[in-house]
Write an enzyme that holds these catalytic residues in place. Structure first.
Site, short mmCIF file in Angstrom:
data_model
loop_
_atom_site.label_atom_id
_atom_site.label_comp_id
_atom_site.label_asym_id
_atom_site.label_seq_id
_atom_site.Cartn_x
_atom_site.Cartn_y
_atom_site.Cartn_z
N HIS A 111 0.96 -1.19 0.15
CA HIS A 111 -0.14 -0.03 -0.08
C HIS A 111 0.76 1.29 -0.05
O HIS A 111 0.43 2.50 -0.08
CB HIS A 111 -0.91 0.07 1.24
CG HIS A 111 -2.00 -1.09 1.15
ND1 HIS A 111 -2.67 -1.09 0.02
CD2 HIS A 111 -2.34 -2.02 2.05
CE1 HIS A 111 -3.83 -2.17 0.16
NE2 HIS A 111 -3.77 -2.81 1.47
N ASP A 150 -2.97 -10.42 -3.05
CA ASP A 150 -3.45 -9.92 -1.71
C ASP A 150 -4.84 -9.56 -1.97
O ASP A 150 -5.22 -9.24 -3.11
CB ASP A 150 -2.81 -8.64 -1.25
CG ASP A 150 -2.90 -8.35 0.22
OD1 ASP A 150 -2.33 -8.68 1.06
OD2 ASP A 150 -4.07 -7.70 0.43
N HIS A 152 -6.38 -7.04 -0.70
CA HIS A 152 -6.59 -5.75 -0.78
C HIS A 152 -5.95 -5.14 -2.13
O HIS A 152 -5.12 -5.77 -2.59
CB HIS A 152 -6.03 -4.79 0.40
CG HIS A 152 -6.82 -5.18 1.51
ND1 HIS A 152 -6.36 -6.42 2.22
CD2 HIS A 152 -7.58 -4.78 2.34
CE1 HIS A 152 -6.94 -6.41 3.32
NE2 HIS A 152 -7.85 -5.57 3.33
N ASP A 239 -4.76 -12.87 2.45
CA ASP A 239 -6.03 -12.56 3.21
C ASP A 239 -7.28 -12.78 2.08
O ASP A 239 -8.32 -12.35 2.55
CB ASP A 239 -5.88 -11.14 3.68
CG ASP A 239 -5.31 -10.08 2.69
OD1 ASP A 239 -4.99 -10.72 1.52
OD2 ASP A 239 -5.04 -8.85 3.05
#
Lengths: 434, 557
Positions: A111, A150, A152, A239
């Site tokens: 991120h 991931d 996200h 995740d």
């Protein structure tokens, strides 16, 4: 027991680092993974070797990030070790000491954008981008594909490589309308220097093994086939697992292992994944075995059932549709770029970036010069609610002499209203700030 | 008065140490077929004019288990293994008699799937079942929860003379190694026990009533009860005895290398700040990696008898020993012959040595003496190369905390100590090659027996507490119990130290070094519940009854 592929494993669980004592990014995160890997005797497998991290330099960070005000005040020693661990993994691969390498390190990084005011989404520095650009100082013409699995959206990695046609970024993630960080729409296809080479595959909540593997087979692998990268990196967030507390997907350890076998990455780097007890020990083991070319078929989570990884008919249909649109865009990227940038000299991209972990709001605009000779000089103007006014200039790796000169001029002549001015001269590997 | 006996591959060495001096030493050849007679004979030699009533302890480093394993004279063992999901090990390929059973325990020690008792019945009903006298039972994560291993043991205990269960052998994680360790322990129990029975009986007949201690590979000893229970801990104790012997004879406070250069092999050891470096997981024996704690020891095929040859204009030393040196009537040039040519030793027939080295010199196109020197330099080079590779591995081992990475503690040897037959001659070559002060330990020919005599008991325990699940385990002490949710790291530390002190006292020791080796505490958060995951490793570390540095070592001729 022998691995088919020689795998270098940089296992750095950072047992003394946490964002806060109760944060998902806490000391405990890889504890059970360590237990599982050690009990399984992974380090005794012939062909799998464990390595310790090195420590990255400030310059490694400056090559990718504009840390405001500077690297020393934003990047902790923990991050330098995590990045150093990732650089070590890249080194193992490039030196030939390993056929494949897995940086099982924390803190994570995907991120972290180019401009860094603080921590967002548990990330401060983009671990694999910093490691990759470190390598590119030696291996200049690498064509690289980063596949982010991931849950996200890998918005930081997207930001860093948005204008780079030599770095294909593919992110498979839960649709941004339903999950942090909210970005990752199909329409985010890249800047004028790399349009089409940023590929988002937003998947609906409830996507199971079937959906992920469908997107892999029908989008990711065909695009890779076209792109022909020298290096494939998996941003191996975990995740999407059905037991993850922060997300809503139905992916399993088996699914992750199958994905890794088929994707066949040269290097994997751990990202998120916070089902530390029920998922990570099994997903990490699965990825390790898949990368090592070993039998992973008997890895299952204690609470696994087929129902937990199933998906609805609607999800199946939706994933098929999304895949079709993404492929359509990929095939037509040149024409789409032509239409989009035809009458432009500079492509402007405004962004509002929220640092959720540190509670900072940033407003920025990125300016991509459209240059016929190179991917183009670009710069960012940014302000944060911390009072900074930043101008950050990037002369890209492939810059023409005009763009190089212009970048240095722009740095020298930056308006006095900016509190911090930065220049990344990637051509000469020189970094300036004032 | 302490009796120390070290059984080696070729020779057995025995010493009596009295008033911090070697009062007597004996060296005899080993009769592998009659190891007991060898030991007994040595003991008798040592004791024939000594006062038996003054013997305080008898320390024995024996190869009985090692030989049984390496020469495959071990007992047949039935292995019952519960693997659960995960990596699929080919245990049936690695072990002759394996029964794989269903069920499993996860990393937190939770029984996810229970045993299937029908499977145990089926094993009992197999027609080969009755032919086994020894059983090994191992389940994955049994150190976290030994329930299944214990249950199987209870169900089958009447059918076997001996049962080894995985969790009793080590508190460390590593399932394949636990299987190997359990198998080996079960397979040597019989041969070791009967050997030890004979020793005990012989001592009684001799009216020597001192306690017996058995040497382990970790530089320590174990009492006789542990030796009967954990005979596998006695394997490969020889190198550790030598290591402890050097420690007794020479003080070491800094990062160092110990070398034991013998006829066929050179053993390489390391010390960090004067403390022995251990194998990270355990010893490897007969191709099996185990959880048997051991001092780090790397053996290379290089010694006085190593064959020397020239191929394609290049000199090769070892790794094999083909015959005795030419000087003693052997067929091939050896390192010892090179020493003889240079007049560094007076050994056998120098003319024969010269003849061999001359022919090598011709092939290399060099003078004889230079060839001989090159051979000895080559030995130092070979050791140095190996040390360098080992250090790279040791210093590259995985680290788990930011602090450790930043501290960047690397092993950097500052000095070398050497024992063994060729030590004196090779030391200057080693010193030159390494650029490190190299000391030849005095009385090094009995360092192994001195080490055996002076080593004290060692013990390692691993505590694992989970205050959310309210469980505590210390496999080495066979403790598995419920704890309060408020159990603290301090209580854990106290418990570890208390257990180690009790252990030391139970072996009859008054003075020993107890230390906490590792301590990790993790906050656990799971939904709304939280707790602490506490892991503490403690040990009675290797140490000496006393050193022998200031005293001259005297002996009867």
């Amino acid at each position: 027991m022998k691995a088919k592929n020689k795998l270098g494993l940089v296992f750095f669980p950072a047992f003394d680092w946490a964002i806060t004592p109760t944060h998902p990014e806490r000391e405990e995160r890889l504890l059970y993974t360590k237990d599982q890997l050690f009990e399984e005797g992974v380090e005794d497998i012939d062909g799998i070797d464990l390595y310790s991290p090195e420590i990255a330099d400030a310059k490694d960070i400056e090559r990718v990030h504009f840390a405001v005000p500077d690297v020393a005040s934003r990047i902790t020693e923990s991050h330098l070790v995590s990045i150093g661990g990732t650089i070590k993994a890249f080194d193992l691969y490039f030196s030939g000491k390993a056929d494949k390498a897995f940086a099982l390190v924390r803190p994570p990084g995907h991120h972290a954008h180019r401009v860094v005011y603080g921590d967002r989404g548990f990330c401060i520095a983009n671990v694999e981008a910093v490691a990759l650009e470190h390598m590119r100082t030696k291996y200049k013409d690498l064509r690289v594909a980063i596949v982010d699995t991931d849950c996200h959206h890998g918005d930081g990695t997207e930001d860093i490589y948005y204008n780079d046609a030599n770095t294909l970024f593919i992110s498979l993630h839960q649709d941004g309308r339903t999950l942090y960080p909210g970005t990752g729409d199909i329409g985010e296809m890249g800047g004028p220097g790399g349009y089409g080479y940023n590929v988002n595959i937003p998947l609906p909540p409830g996507t199971g093994d079937q959906g992920f593997l469908y997107a892999l087979e029908n989008v990711v692998l065909p695009i890779l086939e076209d792109f022909k990268p020298d290096l494939i990196i998996n941003s191996a967030g975990q995740d999407n697992h059905y037991s993850d507390p922060l997300t809503n997907m139905n992916f399993s350890a088996q699914g992750y292992a199958i994905l890794n076998e088929r994707l066949n990455p040269d290097i994997a780097v751990l990202e998120g994944g916070y089902s530390i007890e029920g998922a990570l020990p099994y997903v990490n083991l699965g990825i390790i075995l898949a990368m090592a070319g070993m039998d992973y078929s008997q890895i299952t989570e204690p609470d696994y059932s087929p129902a937990k990884v199933s998906q609805s008919k609607e999800v199946t249909r939706y994933v098929e549709q999304i895949s079709e649109i993404v492929m359509e865009n990929w095939r037509n990227k040149e024409a789409l770029a032509e239409a989009k940038f035809r009458h432009m000299d500079v492509f402007e991209l405004p962004k509002r970036i929220y640092y959720d972990t540190d509670g900072i709001m940033e407003h920025q605009t990125q300016y991509f010069k459209i240059c016929k000779k190179c991917s183009g000089l670009n710069h960012i103007t940014s302000r944060s609610d911390g009072g900074y006014r930043v101008k950050a200039i990037t002369v890209p790796r492939d810059a023409c002499s005009d763009c190089l000169d212009e970048g240095h001029r722009m740095y020298k002549n930056a308006e006095a209203s900016f509190t911090n001015v930065y220049l990344q001269d990637r051509v000469n590997d020189k970094y300036y700030r004032r | 008065m302490i009796i120390g006996i070290d059984v080696g591959g070729t020779n057995i060495d025995g010493v009596i140490i009295e008033n911090r001096k070697v009062a007597k030493k004996v060296k005899r050849p080993v009769d592998k077929e009659n190891l007991f007679d060898t030991v007994y004979g040595t003991l008798k030699d040592l004791m024939h004019d000594a006062d038996k009533s003054k013997v305080r302890r008898i320390h024995l480093s024996t190869t009985i288990s090692t030989n049984a394993i390496v020469e495959n004279t071990i007992e047949d063992v039935l292995l019952i293994i519960q693997s659960g999901p995960g990596i699929q090990n080919d245990f049936s390929q690695q072990y002759e008699h394996v029964e794989l059973i269903d069920g499993y325990v996860d990393h937190r020690g939770k029984v996810v799937k229970d045993l299937n008792l029908k499977e145990i019945d089926a094993i009992k009903n197999d027609k080969k079942y009755k032919s086994f006298h020894s059983l090994g039972v191992v389940t994955k994560f049994s150190t976290r929860n030994p329930e299944s291993e214990t249950k199987i043991k209870d169900l089958l205990k009447d059918d076997f003379e001996h049962i080894s269960v995985g969790h009793a052998l080590s508190g460390n994680l590593n399932f394949p190694r636990r299987v190997a360790t359990t198998f080996l322990n079960a397979s040597v129990t019989k041969v070791f026990s009967s050997f030890l029975d004979n020793i005990v009986r012989a001592l009684q007949e001799e009216e020597i009533f001192a306690p017996i201690y058995i040497l382990k590979a970790d530089g320590g000893t174990m009492g006789i009860d542990d030796a009967y229970r954990l005979p596998v801990q006695s394997v490969l104790s020889g190198p550790a005895a030598s290591f402890m012997g050097i420690s007794a004879l020479e003080e070491t406070l800094v990062d160092s290398i110990y070398l034991d250069i013998g006829g066929t092999t050179t053993d390489i050891f390391f010390l960090a700040d004067g403390m022995p470096l251990f194998e990270p997981l355990g010893i490897e024996i007969d191709g099996r990696k185990t959880l048997i704690r051991s001092i780090f020891c790397h053996s290379i095929g290089l010694g006085g008898d190593s064959a020397v040859r020239v191929a394609k204009g290049e000199l090769f030393i070892g790794p094999e020993r083909l015959d005795s040196p030419l000087a003693l009537g052997g067929k091939y040039s050896t390192v010892t012959d090179a020493m003889a040519v240079l007049h560094l030793i007076d050994f056998g027939d120098r003319e024969k040595s010269l003849e061999g080295i001359r022919s090598l010199a011709r092939e290399l196109g060099l003078p004889e003496e230079e060839t001989a020197r090159k051979i000895l330099e080559g030995c130092a080079e070979k050791i140095s190369e190996t040390v360098e590779n080992l250090l790279e591995k040791i210093n590259g081992k995985p680290l788990f905390t930011v602090r450790e990475v930043l501290e960047n503690r690397k092993l950097e040897p500052k000095e070398i100590k050497v024992i063994g037959g060729p030590a004196k001659v090779l030391a200057p070559f080693i010193e030159k090659k390494f650029g490190l002060n190299t000391v030849v330990t005095k009385n090094s020919e009995i360092a192994n027996a001195i080490g055996a005599a002076l080593s004290k008991p060692t013990f390692e325990i691993n505590l694992h507490a989970d205050t959310a699940a309210r469980t505590l385990s210390v496999p080495e002490a066979n403790i598995y119990k419920k704890i309060s949710g408020r159990f603290s790291p301090g209580e854990g530390r106290d418990l570890v130290i208390d257990l180690l002190e009790k252990k030391g006292a139970s072996i009859g020791e008054e003075d020993f070094d107890v230390e906490i080796v590792e301590e990790d505490v993790f906050n656990m958060i799971d939904g709304f519940s939280s707790g602490k995951n506490i892991r503490i490793k403690g040990q009675i570390r290797p140490s000496l009854l006393h050193d022998m540095r200031s005293d001259t070592v005297e002996s009867e001729k």
